[in-house]
Design an enzyme around this catalytic site. Sequence first.
Site, short mmCIF file in Angstrom:
data_model
loop_
_atom_site.label_atom_id
_atom_site.label_comp_id
_atom_site.label_asym_id
_atom_site.label_seq_id
_atom_site.Cartn_x
_atom_site.Cartn_y
_atom_site.Cartn_z
NE ARG A 145 -4.26 -1.71 2.00
CZ ARG A 145 -5.24 -1.72 1.10
NH1 ARG A 145 -5.30 -0.81 0.17
NH2 ARG A 145 -6.15 -2.68 1.14
CG ASP A 176 -6.45 6.58 -3.34
OD1 ASP A 176 -7.13 7.47 -3.87
OD2 ASP A 176 -6.49 6.30 -2.12
CB ILE A 204 -12.80 -7.24 -3.63
CG1 ILE A 204 -12.41 -6.59 -2.30
CG2 ILE A 204 -11.81 -8.29 -4.06
CD1 ILE A 204 -12.83 -7.42 -1.10
CE1 TYR A 243 -27.58 -19.96 18.20
CE2 TYR A 243 -27.25 -21.48 16.37
CZ TYR A 243 -27.17 -21.19 17.72
OH TYR A 243 -26.70 -22.14 18.58
N GLY A 251 -15.70 -3.67 2.17
CA GLY A 251 -16.12 -2.50 1.41
C GLY A 251 -15.93 -1.30 2.31
NE ARG A 252 -10.18 0.37 2.32
CZ ARG A 252 -8.94 0.51 1.89
NH1 ARG A 252 -8.02 0.87 2.74
NH2 ARG A 252 -8.62 0.28 0.64
CD GLU A 311 -14.00 -3.30 5.70
OE1 GLU A 311 -14.11 -3.36 4.47
OE2 GLU A 311 -12.93 -3.48 6.29
CE1 TYR A 426 -7.57 -8.46 5.02
CE2 TYR A 426 -9.13 -8.81 6.81
CZ TYR A 426 -8.22 -8.01 6.16
OH TYR A 426 -7.95 -6.75 6.63
CD GLU A 427 -13.40 -14.57 5.65
OE1 GLU A 427 -13.27 -13.45 5.13
OE2 GLU A 427 -13.64 -14.75 6.85
P1 FBP Z 1 -8.28 -2.00 -2.19
O1 FBP Z 1 -9.14 -0.77 -2.17
O2 FBP Z 1 -6.83 -1.71 -2.12
O3 FBP Z 1 -8.61 -2.90 -3.35
O4 FBP Z 1 -8.61 -2.85 -0.88
C1 FBP Z 1 -9.92 -3.02 -0.46
C2 FBP Z 1 -10.02 -3.87 0.77
O5 FBP Z 1 -10.12 -5.23 0.43
C3 FBP Z 1 -11.19 -3.37 1.62
O6 FBP Z 1 -12.41 -3.92 1.32
C4 FBP Z 1 -10.72 -3.61 3.03
O7 FBP Z 1 -11.30 -2.70 3.90
C5 FBP Z 1 -9.26 -3.38 2.92
O8 FBP Z 1 -8.89 -3.73 1.61
C6 FBP Z 1 -8.44 -4.15 3.91
O9 FBP Z 1 -7.11 -3.78 3.76
P2 FBP Z 1 -5.87 -4.56 4.35
O10 FBP Z 1 -5.57 -5.67 3.41
O11 FBP Z 1 -4.78 -3.55 4.35
O12 FBP Z 1 -6.26 -5.06 5.69
#
Ligand code: FBP
Length: 552
Positions: A145, A176, A204, A243, A251-252, A311, A426-427
């Site tokens: 990054r 970016d 993603i 449950y 999805g930041r 997220e 991450y999955e």
């Molecule tokens: P990119 O925008 O670089 O493609 O990454 C997106 C993402 O997968 C997000 O959904 C997540 O919040 C973030 O990366 C997690 O980043 P890291 O791998 O640094 O923990």
Amino acid sequence: MTLSSLQKARYEYVPKLPSMLRGGISEISVLEGAETKSVADCEKISALFPNTYGKKEIVFKKGQNTAPAKKQVVGVILSGGQAPGGHNVICGLYDAIKSTNPENELYGFKNGPIGLIEDDFVVFDDAYIDAYRNTGGFDIIGSGRTKLETKEQFAIVADVCKKHGITAVVIIGGDDSNTNAAVLAEYFAANNTGVQVIGCPKTIDGDLKNEDIECSFGFDTATKTYSEIIGNIGRDANSAKKYWHFVKVMGRSASHVALECALTTQPNICLISEEVAAKKMSLSEIADYIADSVANRAAKGMNFGVALIPEGVVEFVPEFSVLIAEINELLAGSRADEFNALPTWADKYAFIEKGLTKASMEVFAILPEGIQQQLFLERDPHGNVQVSLIESEKLFSALVADKLKARKAAGAYSGKFTPIHHFLGYEGRCAFPSNFDADYCYSLGYNAFMLIQYGYNGYLSKISNLSKPATEWVAGGMPITKMMNIERRHGEDKPVIKKALVELDGKPFKFFKAHRDSWAVETSYVYPGAIQYYGPAEVCDITTKTLALEKE
Ligand code: FBP
């Protein structure tokens, strides 16, 4: 290395190229379209990019290749978070490079943009590339990054390129990274380095898209992976009937991932951050909205459900953003040490109570203690709260539990509420790419080399018409400056590619909105199952619901 059966089989998979890129490099010609303008702030962007602004959109077509013959040495980097298909971008690039001229070379710079600065690389050959064809991950060269954005860094990169005779750099990254690709392209042009820069749209999160880029790669596979798991969870919920599952998905910033998973699996609840912001919803209103579904389903005897949480949602809740800003202010400078030295949580709580405004304290007070503490423990290197680490799936289930307790006390609810929490992120980022992503990525890489061969600089590799079969895809390129506008970032006006958030008047959201009230009460789950790699096209080559709805 032990290989799985699928990995072996995927090595043999031949990605599908758009028709116009098939039949050999010698048969690909270029058609130039109109000159372009940036989507906004044209004067400012053109002044910042005097050498690369306003260039023409281009499309490739069948015909005599007229590109000048010269030896090409290309460098490639992977930038940012992993996304399925990254390996295939490199494989497509490599195949195009080598089939044009076996003397051409491809350098892979390691661990993201830093590899270009540190001159840390591998030179690809057939054996190296063949071990990564159609596989997930970014482990072929690693990613990172670090940002390439300063003149000093650009000068180092120019030296590294000169040293190896590199003629072009391909940057595989998100908004970016591709913004920085455009700035690097302008630097190279302004300094007559002769080095070209081409970007490829990755993430993603799906938030690098616009009128030219239909989707970023990796979104297809990641959302299908999450949807498989969400479908399985839904089926378990419907089997056990005891449950409520709170599932946070990556999805930041944007909620494209959550929305796509909702369209695919039809959960009871899916929050959309962009709607939360537009309606200025408070935490309490969101909790009530979810609690309504829980109560209505309980009234029908269904004490189970599935709720999707994007997220980044808490950052879109206005009162929460204010709270975060105040906490950052409260702990600025030496005050963080003062806070950390306090012996008990009760002492710390008193410190917080004194420092926050009444409105923010009211928000803080309704948070579960675990989340309250998280806000003060998890700080980034600048001392700011790391919002992405907040366990929002737990936050919302706790708030919902409070609401239900109050409703029970008032005699308005008599069900059972047992939440279970999941975080799907991450999955999905390194799954074997779906056929769509395998084909799309290979095409993006192959096409990137065509742009290089024809001498383009500061372009994004563009493959469009993606909701149709691959034969009908259209290959070409778009100047990155066309996608840029000026935004305020870290107190400065910057030229950037606009991040694509979920459009509330877009077809995918409208479809969701038209159905969600019934999904909230009924059990309408869809079980999409695992990604299929072999079999009929209607099972294996399907795109996302988002893309299908956007293009219908
Ligand atoms: P990119 O925008 O670089 O493609 O990454 C997106 C993402 O997968 C997000 O959904 C997540 O919040 C973030 O990366 C997690 O980043 P890291 O791998 O640094 O923990």
